[in-house]
Design a protein around this motif. Structure first.
Motif, PDB file in Angstrom:
ATOM      1  N   ALA A  82       0.833  -1.208   0.000  1.00 17.56           N
ATOM      2  CA  ALA A  82       0.000   0.000   0.000  1.00 17.56           C
ATOM      3  C   ALA A  82       0.869   1.261   0.000  1.00 17.56           C
ATOM      4  O   ALA A  82       0.577   2.229  -0.715  1.00 17.56           O
ATOM      5  CB  ALA A  82      -0.926   0.000   1.203  1.00 17.56           C
ATOM      6  N   ALA A  83       1.953   1.236   0.795  1.00 15.27           N
ATOM      7  CA  ALA A  83       2.850   2.401   0.838  1.00 15.27           C
ATOM      8  C   ALA A  83       3.529   2.610  -0.509  1.00 15.27           C
ATOM      9  O   ALA A  83       3.646   3.746  -0.989  1.00 15.27           O
ATOM     10  CB  ALA A  83       3.903   2.195   1.930  1.00 15.27           C
ATOM     11  N   LEU A  84       3.958   1.528  -1.140  1.00 13.54           N
ATOM     12  CA  LEU A  84       4.586   1.628  -2.458  1.00 13.54           C
ATOM     13  C   LEU A  84       3.602   2.143  -3.497  1.00 13.54           C
ATOM     14  O   LEU A  84       3.970   2.908  -4.395  1.00 13.54           O
ATOM     15  CB  LEU A  84       5.149   0.265  -2.885  1.00 13.54           C
ATOM     16  N   ALA A  85       2.345   1.725  -3.374  1.00 12.47           N
ATOM     17  CA  ALA A  85       1.315   2.208  -4.303  1.00 12.47           C
ATOM     18  C   ALA A  85       1.140   3.723  -4.160  1.00 12.47           C
ATOM     19  O   ALA A  85       1.018   4.442  -5.157  1.00 12.47           O
ATOM     20  CB  ALA A  85       0.003   1.490  -4.059  1.00 12.47           C
ATOM     21  N   ARG A  86       1.138   4.208  -2.900  1.00  9.08           N
ATOM     22  CA  ARG A  86       1.014   5.657  -2.678  1.00  9.08           C
ATOM     23  C   ARG A  86       2.227   6.410  -3.223  1.00  9.08           C
ATOM     24  O   ARG A  86       2.094   7.469  -3.852  1.00  9.08           O
ATOM     25  CB  ARG A  86       0.840   5.945  -1.182  1.00  9.08           C
ATOM     26  N   THR A  88       4.195   5.413  -5.625  1.00 11.74           N
ATOM     27  CA  THR A  88       4.153   5.343  -7.087  1.00 11.74           C
ATOM     28  C   THR A  88       3.182   6.371  -7.646  1.00 11.74           C
ATOM     29  O   THR A  88       3.476   7.052  -8.635  1.00 11.74           O
ATOM     30  CB  THR A  88       3.752   3.929  -7.543  1.00 11.74           C
ATOM     31  N   ALA A  89       2.021   6.505  -7.018  1.00  8.03           N
ATOM     32  CA  ALA A  89       1.039   7.497  -7.471  1.00  8.03           C
ATOM     33  C   ALA A  89       1.611   8.907  -7.350  1.00  8.03           C
ATOM     34  O   ALA A  89       1.429   9.745  -8.251  1.00  8.03           O
ATOM     35  CB  ALA A  89      -0.240   7.373  -6.648  1.00  8.03           C
ATOM     36  N   SER A  90       2.327   9.177  -6.251  1.00  9.00           N
ATOM     37  CA  SER A  90       2.949  10.489  -6.060  1.00  9.00           C
ATOM     38  C   SER A  90       4.006  10.728  -7.136  1.00  9.00           C
ATOM     39  O   SER A  90       4.115  11.839  -7.689  1.00  9.00           O
ATOM     40  CB  SER A  90       3.586  10.562  -4.676  1.00  9.00           C
ATOM     41  N   GLY A  91       4.791   9.703  -7.459  1.00  2.83           N
ATOM     42  CA  GLY A  91       5.816   9.820  -8.497  1.00  2.83           C
ATOM     43  C   GLY A  91       5.218  10.072  -9.870  1.00  2.83           C
ATOM     44  O   GLY A  91       5.753  10.869 -10.656  1.00  2.83           O
ATOM     45  N   ARG A  92       4.111   9.423 -10.156  1.00  3.58           N
ATOM     46  CA  ARG A  92       3.457   9.639 -11.450  1.00  3.58           C
ATOM     47  C   ARG A  92       2.913  11.064 -11.559  1.00  3.58           C
ATOM     48  O   ARG A  92       2.969  11.682 -12.619  1.00  3.58           O
ATOM     49  CB  ARG A  92       2.327   8.623 -11.624  1.00  3.58           C
ATOM     50  N   LYS A 161      10.360   1.557  -7.604  1.00 10.94           N
ATOM     51  CA  LYS A 161       9.176   1.309  -6.771  1.00 10.94           C
ATOM     52  C   LYS A 161       8.275   0.254  -7.393  1.00 10.94           C
ATOM     53  O   LYS A 161       7.685  -0.575  -6.684  1.00 10.94           O
ATOM     54  CB  LYS A 161       8.413   2.609  -6.545  1.00 10.94           C
ATOM     55  N   SER A 162       8.160   0.273  -8.706  1.00 13.45           N
ATOM     56  CA  SER A 162       7.348  -0.734  -9.384  1.00 13.45           C
ATOM     57  C   SER A 162       7.924  -2.130  -9.180  1.00 13.45           C
ATOM     58  O   SER A 162       7.197  -3.084  -8.890  1.00 13.45           O
ATOM     59  CB  SER A 162       7.261  -0.407 -10.873  1.00 13.45           C
TER      60      SER A 162
END
Length: 355
Positions: A82-86, A88-92, A161-162
């Motif tokens: 979940a933290a990595l997903a957040r 990744t979304a911030s990076g995008r 992160k991916s």
């Protein structure tokens, strides 16, 4: 749940037998259905019954530790995913902003293009304005170069992160598979033990309980004879007293595998929650409690310490003083007081923050 599973299995077995009978009658007398295989025989003596029950419940307890550990890992891995997903979304989002800024810079450069510099100087009424504009254009180019470098850095972080998220998801699936396998082993062992116990007559059950108590008493007497508890019994620390008060308040509640209260507990669920009440986080399983917590000698033991049992560290109880522990024994039993030496003692660990 176990009984429902057994019921479904029983109906399936009846269906298979019926199908065999129909097939046999269709083939004629020469193709008689084979006799059904007999189920596992009950051990011949009560001593053998006790040994088999001990083995089944011990196997269930080992599997419970594996299940608890897998669930703990899965929870940690889910949180990391979940933290990595957040992240990744911030990076995008950052990448989109950079792309937008680069587009604006490119359009500005395009608009400021046109005639060569020497022609523009000749035609301009104020050559200094042209030179200033050229300077600003060079600064803009440096800004674009910086944006390109930042975009490359963000892209690299996104790939990292991916990859990390993919690895965590793989670990998470592995933990859930381990937990599911352990759950199946637990339910199989407990179902087998319950089935074995239900086949005993009432007087056999009473005698079996007597034998189990006699065995525990003998083990504890031998342990006392070894002198292990001679110096034990010093007072509990402030944290230890809170933990002891917690387990004492749970007396009489049922054992339930993988349970952490408040209505039922397994052995390590009880000890970990007791120390949580004392504001001390300790590992969830007895095996990890043995592996990670500081060890103390039996002669230095004090109330609140945890006694780890069996060579595989599959059981734990809390020492409460006077040669006794409080523990959650096994399925079908309640949290109770027992002699500290009634099982094979592997060692003692101390969750206290101070020695």
């Amino acid at each position: 749940m176990i009984r429902n599973a057994i019921g479904r299995g029983g109906r399936a077995a009846v269906a298979v037998v019926a199908l065999c009978a129909v097939t046999a009658s269709a083939q004629g007398p020469a193709a008689a259905a084979p006799s059904p295989e007999p189920g596992p025989a009950r051990p011949a003596t009560l001593a053998e019954v006790r040994e088999e029950l001990d083995r089944l419940y011990h196997d269930a307890e080992v599997a419970t530790d594996a299940y608890n550990a897998a669930e703990e890992r899965a929870a940690e891995q889910s949180a990391r995913v979940a933290a990595l997903a957040r992240e990744t979304a911030s990076g995008r989002a950052a990448l989109e902003r950079l792309t937008s800024r680069m587009g604006a810079a490119a359009r500005a450069q395009y608009r400021s293009g046109g005639l060569p510099l020497d022609v523009r100087l000749l035609l301009s009424a104020d050559p200094e304005d042209v030179l200033d504009e050229v300077g600003r254009a060079r600064q803009a180019q440096h800004g674009v170069d910086g944006l390109l470098r930042e975009r490359a850095r963000v892209l690299k972080e996104l790939r990292t992160k991916s990859d990390a998220a993919t690895a965590q998801l793989k670990k998470l699936r592995g933990s859930r598979k381990t937990g599911a396998d352990a759950r199946e082993r637990i339910e199989q062992r407990i179902a087998a033990a319950e089935a074995l116990e239900t086949r005993l007559e009432e007087k056999e059950r009473r005698r079996l309980l007597e034998m189990q108590k006699d065995s525990a008493d003998e083990a504890h007497a031998a342990f006392l004879k070894s002198g292990a508890f001679k110096a034990a019994g010093k007072g509990a620390s402030e944290e230890g007293a809170i933990a002891v008060a917690f387990v004492t308040a749970q007396l009489g509640k049922p054992y339930e595998w993988a349970a952490e209260g408040p209505d039922s507990y397994d052995c390590s669920g009880l000890t970990s929650q007791a120390w949580a009440a004392a504001k001390r986080t300790i590992p969830r399983t007895s095996q990890e409690q043995w592996r990670q917590l500081p060890r103390v000698g039996l002669q230095d033991m004090r109330p609140g310490d945890l006694i780890i049992y069996h060579e595989d560290a599959s059981h734990v109880g809390m020492y409460v003083g006077g040669g006794s522990i409080i523990h959650a024994p096994r399925p079908g039993r309640n949290i109770t007081v027992a002699d500290a030496g009634s099982m094979f003692v592997l060692g003692v660990v101390r969750p206290d923050r101070r020695p």
